[in-house]
Design a protein around this motif. Structure first.
Motif, PDB file in Angstrom:
ATOM      1  N   CYS A 481       0.798  -1.228   0.000  1.00  0.00           N
ATOM      2  CA  CYS A 481       0.000   0.000   0.000  1.00  0.00           C
ATOM      3  C   CYS A 481       0.830   1.277   0.000  1.00  0.00           C
ATOM      4  CB  CYS A 481      -0.943   0.001   1.203  1.00  0.00           C
ATOM      5  SG  CYS A 481      -2.173  -1.317   1.149  1.00  0.00           S
ATOM      6  N   ASN A 505      -3.455  -3.047  -6.182  1.00  0.00           N
ATOM      7  CA  ASN A 505      -3.700  -2.757  -4.769  1.00  0.00           C
ATOM      8  C   ASN A 505      -2.485  -2.109  -4.108  1.00  0.00           C
ATOM      9  OD1 ASN A 505      -5.164  -2.693  -2.385  1.00  0.00           O
ATOM     10  ND2 ASN A 505      -4.518  -4.738  -1.749  1.00  0.00           N
ATOM     11  N   SER A 507      -2.623   1.382  -3.587  1.00  0.00           N
ATOM     12  CA  SER A 507      -3.168   2.685  -3.170  1.00  0.00           C
ATOM     13  C   SER A 507      -2.817   3.792  -4.158  1.00  0.00           C
ATOM     14  CB  SER A 507      -2.671   3.058  -1.760  1.00  0.00           C
ATOM     15  OG  SER A 507      -3.081   2.098  -0.818  1.00  0.00           O
ATOM     16  N   SER A 509      -3.521   6.607  -6.477  1.00  0.00           N
ATOM     17  CA  SER A 509      -4.695   7.470  -6.654  1.00  0.00           C
ATOM     18  C   SER A 509      -4.429   8.633  -7.587  1.00  0.00           C
ATOM     19  CB  SER A 509      -5.162   8.010  -5.293  1.00  0.00           C
ATOM     20  OG  SER A 509      -4.121   8.736  -4.662  1.00  0.00           O
ATOM     21  N   SER A 527      -4.999  -2.625 -11.297  1.00  0.00           N
ATOM     22  CA  SER A 527      -6.293  -2.918 -10.685  1.00  0.00           C
ATOM     23  C   SER A 527      -6.246  -2.733  -9.176  1.00  0.00           C
ATOM     24  CB  SER A 527      -6.722  -4.350 -11.022  1.00  0.00           C
ATOM     25  OG  SER A 527      -5.790  -5.282 -10.499  1.00  0.00           O
ATOM     26  N   ASN A 529      -6.942  -0.102  -7.291  1.00  0.00           N
ATOM     27  CA  ASN A 529      -6.420   1.160  -6.787  1.00  0.00           C
ATOM     28  C   ASN A 529      -7.547   2.192  -6.690  1.00  0.00           C
ATOM     29  OD1 ASN A 529      -3.377   0.943  -6.412  1.00  0.00           O
ATOM     30  ND2 ASN A 529      -3.626   0.027  -8.435  1.00  0.00           N
ATOM     31  N   SER A 530      -7.185   3.473  -6.621  1.00  0.00           N
ATOM     32  CA  SER A 530      -8.190   4.535  -6.448  1.00  0.00           C
ATOM     33  C   SER A 530      -8.062   5.599  -7.521  1.00  0.00           C
ATOM     34  CB  SER A 530      -8.037   5.172  -5.054  1.00  0.00           C
ATOM     35  OG  SER A 530      -8.109   4.206  -4.040  1.00  0.00           O
ATOM     36  N   THR A 532      -8.923   8.121 -10.176  1.00  0.00           N
ATOM     37  CA  THR A 532     -10.130   8.845 -10.577  1.00  0.00           C
ATOM     38  C   THR A 532     -10.012   9.394 -11.989  1.00  0.00           C
ATOM     39  OG1 THR A 532      -9.250  10.859  -9.554  1.00  0.00           O
ATOM     40  CG2 THR A 532     -10.691   9.462  -8.210  1.00  0.00           C
ATOM     41  N   ASP A 550     -11.469  -2.362 -10.754  1.00  0.00           N
ATOM     42  CA  ASP A 550     -11.553  -1.949  -9.343  1.00  0.00           C
ATOM     43  C   ASP A 550     -10.854  -0.626  -9.087  1.00  0.00           C
ATOM     44  OD1 ASP A 550     -13.024  -4.118  -7.970  1.00  0.00           O
ATOM     45  OD2 ASP A 550     -11.385  -5.352  -8.693  1.00  0.00           O
ATOM     46  N   ASN A 551     -11.163   0.380  -9.874  1.00  0.00           N
ATOM     47  CA  ASN A 551     -10.688   1.731  -9.628  1.00  0.00           C
ATOM     48  C   ASN A 551     -11.899   2.656  -9.484  1.00  0.00           C
ATOM     49  OD1 ASN A 551      -7.573   2.339  -9.766  1.00  0.00           O
ATOM     50  ND2 ASN A 551      -7.928   0.633 -11.177  1.00  0.00           N
ATOM     51  N   CYS A 552     -11.691   3.954  -9.629  1.00  0.00           N
ATOM     52  CA  CYS A 552     -12.775   4.941  -9.487  1.00  0.00           C
ATOM     53  C   CYS A 552     -12.907   5.767 -10.758  1.00  0.00           C
ATOM     54  CB  CYS A 552     -12.508   5.851  -8.290  1.00  0.00           C
ATOM     55  SG  CYS A 552     -12.296   4.986  -6.732  1.00  0.00           S
ATOM     56  N   ASN A 577     -15.720  -0.288 -12.263  1.00  0.00           N
ATOM     57  CA  ASN A 577     -15.438   1.139 -12.200  1.00  0.00           C
ATOM     58  C   ASN A 577     -16.768   1.888 -12.311  1.00  0.00           C
ATOM     59  OD1 ASN A 577     -12.419   2.009 -12.255  1.00  0.00           O
ATOM     60  ND2 ASN A 577     -12.522   0.227 -13.614  1.00  0.00           N
TER      61      ASN A 577
END
Length: 677
Positions: A481, A505, A507, A509, A527, A529-530, A532, A550-552, A577
């Motif tokens: 992380c 995974n 972190s 962003s 994959s 993560n965060s 945007t 699996d992101n934003c 997403n």
């Protein structure tokens, strides 16, 4: 025990009478719904394939036209009977497959038919519901047999009467029966080299004495003990598979053998010389009571000394994974100077010594994963440690470091898996107030290393140049992380070689992370993560595979398909997403990219309000709503304001016309001007 069919002829298949296919001397009638053997095929047919039909009886006249037949396959029919004279015209038959039929119904008549085949070399009787007595009758007169399969039947007990006359037999397959006892069943098979008794119910093998056997497979039984005969005779045994049993101790092997592969995976083995609580059972002996008819023998075995009696100098593969091994006896691996593959994963090891007086010098693969290792021991001042090692797996242990410069002597190492250990890479960043740096793993200068996994190691803000002097192709940093808290500058030494990078995974962003220097990448996993926004630096890479699950991400760049990335991509993962259903132009553009696969395309959804919809099938109301949301705002305001303005103008005109006279009189009175008449 596989029976191979086919003449090896290279020619085009041509139609033959009866709907079969013909190539040279082979006729293939597989799956033709035939209830009998066609009688109008070529008379010089040597190989006849009749699998997957509905033949119930092989009559006396069925094979009369085919006097040159050498290979016949009747697998998966409904065969219940072979009449006694069926093979009189085909006595040169060498290979016969009768598997998956119903031969138990008339086995005695079928046995009379088989007795005419004095040249038969290969016979497959698997899957016919045969008992041991039926098998004995069927093969009684087949002394020419070299290969026999009676797998998947209902054989329960084997004795010396079953295979009495099979003096030429080389291969015997008895797997997937219900065998629980063997009583001198193979002693008369002096030529037997390959024996398969896997998937049965044997509780033990005691007094193993088949000196001529080369391959023995007794995996997937319930064996607790394996004891070879106490003899100085040379056993030809090369491969012994005892995996998936209930072995309690290391097998007592023949003293003189040619073993090169010993498979002991998934048993209950342990060495009790040293127990975790510090006690020792080094002098314990075990006595075996062997009752054979009216005679009773007692065999006493010292568990530790017996290991040394077996000559394991030719052993190359030892698989002891999935057992209960706490530690290895002293000198255990020293008996195996030729060992190249050692698997000890999924045990209970806490300490493992990498060097034992020159042992493991030939080792190329060492798997110690999923143990309880807190330390890897090595001798101080030694020269080469594991000089031929190529694959080293210590994942899922409790290690915090490796012996100093352990990789400086492994001149051929290519793959290292350190994942799920609490290790750090050297050099460590300077931390204020700390005089001594914490332990770390140094891989700098390991030129042969190409694959490295550091997943789940708790890496934090790597700095310096931990990969200096390496040529890594594959790097896994997933489940760390804090690994990217300082950016990607520490990957600079891998810019020219790194092709596969996993940052799952971690972190991540910020879309500002710069990947442009890693221009050799072909696979990238981002994959879990965060993110945007889509990292702009990816557009210049020529990736073949990209994972963005699996992101934003609300959307991808509309022009992504026209970038170097869009032209090179062959595989793209996008699911899970929160895409906006009203900004799916990028999705439509991706659908038009030739050669691009989205393996999880059916799982991709977009959001509209509280609804999750498939981007490929948006309802019409959603499309209309999106059109309103994406329209030109200035034009929208104009359209909304125009009716209001018109309404006000009309109202003003109406009021003016209604009050015109009153307004004029009011103006006259106020201005004092008389009206003319």
């Amino acid at each position: 025990l596989a029976v191979g069919w086919g003449s090896g002829a290279v020619a085009a298949w041509a139609p033959s009478p009866g709907g079969c296919e013909l190539v040279q001397s082979t006729v293939d009638c597989t799956g033709r719904w035939l209830s009998s053997i066609p009688g109008n095929l070529r008379g010089d047919t040597e190989e006849l394939l009749l699998d997957d039909n509905t033949i119930q009886v092989l009559g006396n006249a069925s094979l009369l036209p085919y006097t040159q037949l050498c290979r016949l396959s009747l697998t998966r029919n409904r065969l219940e009977l072979i009449e006694p004279g069926a093979f009189h015209s085909s006595q040169g038959l060498q290979e016969l497959s009768l598997s998956d039929n119903l031969l138990f119904t008339n086995y005695s008549l079928t046995a009379a038919a088989l007795s005419a085949l004095q040249a038969l070399r290969t016979l497959d009787l698997a899957g016919n519901r045969l008992t041991e007595d039926m098998v004995s009758v069927l093969v009684w007169n087949l002394s020419s047999l070299e290969s026999l399969s009676v797998a998947r039947n209902v054989i329960m007990r084997l004795d010396s009467s079953i295979f009495t006359n099979l003096t030429q037999l080389l291969e015997l397959n008895l797997e997937k029966n219900y065998i629980f006892e063997i009583d001198e069943a193979f002693e008369g098979l002096q030529s037997l080299q390959r024996l398969n008794i896997a998937y049965n119910y044997l509780p033990c093998l005691v007094g193993f004495s088949l000196t001529q056997l080369r391959v023995l497979n007794v995996s997937n039984n319930i064996i607790e003990w394996f004891l070879a005969l106490e003899s100085d005779d040379l056993f030809e045994l090369e491969v012994l598979d005892l995996s998936h049993n209930r072995l309690l101790f290391f097998p007592v092997l023949p003293r003189q053998n040619k073993l090169h592969s010993l498979l002991l995976q998934d048993n209950r083995m342990s060495f009790y010389q040293r127990l975790p609580n510090g006690t020792s059972l080094a002098n314990v002996t075990v006595q075996f009571l062997i009752i054979d008819g009216n005679s009773t023998n007692i065999t006493t075995v010292r568990l530790w000394d017996e290991l040394c009696y077996s000559n394991l100098s030719s052993l190359r593969l030892l698989d002891m994974s999935q057992n209960q091994v706490w530690g290895l006896p002293e000198g255990f691996l020293a008996q195996m100077p030729s060992l190249t593959h050692l698997k000890l994963n999924q045990n209970c090891l806490e300490v493992f010594h990498l060097l034992e007086e020159g042992s493991l010098a030939m080792l190329t693969e060492l798997d110690l994963s999923q143990n309880r290792l807190v330390e890897l021991g090595t001798e101080v001042g030694v020269g080469d440690v594991l000089p031929n090692l190529q694959l080293f797996n210590v994942s899922a242990n409790r290690l915090q470091a490796l012996p100093p410069r352990v990789f400086s002597h492994t001149r051929k190492i290519t793959t290292v898996d350190l994942s799920h250990n609490q290790v750090d890479l050297c050099p460590q960043p300077d931390i204020a107030g700390e005089t001594e740096s914490p332990p770390c793993v140094d891989i700098r200068g390991v030129e042969t290393l190409t694959h490295l996994s550091l997943a789940g190691c708790g890496l934090r803000g790597l700095g310096g140049r931990p990969f200096q002097g390496t040529s890594l192709i594959h790097l896994d940093l997933s489940d760390n992380c804090q690994a990217l808290s300082g950016g990607l500058g520490w990957l600079q030494d891998l810019a020219l070689t790194l092709q596969v990078l996993s940052l799952r995974n971690t972190s991540l962003s910020s879309a500002a992370v710069d990947f442009s220097a890693l221009n050799s990448l072909v696979r990238l996993d981002l994959s879990g993560n965060s993110l945007t926004a889509f990292p702009a630096s990816l557009g210049a890479l020529e990736l073949h595979s990209l994972d963005l699950r699996d992101n934003c991400l609300p959307a991808l760049p509309p022009g992504a398909a026209r970038t170097p990335l869009g032209r090179s991509l062959r595989e793209l993962y996008l699911s899970r997403n929160p895409y906006n259903c009203c900004t799916l132009g990028w999705w439509d553009a991706l659908q038009r990219v030739e050669g691009l696969r989205v393996p999880d395309g059916r799982e991709v959804t977009c959001s509209h309000g509280s609804r999750a919809l498939s981007p490929g099938a948006l309802p019409e109301p959603v499309l209309r709503s999106c059109r309103w949301q994406t329209a030109d705002l200035a034009l929208l305001y104009l359209v909304l304001a125009l009716p209001t303005c018109l309404t006000l103008l009309v109202a003003f005109a109406v009021v003016f016309l209604m009050l015109k006279d009153k307004l004029l009189k009011m103006l006259k009175n106020r201005c004092g001007v008389s009206s003319p008449y």
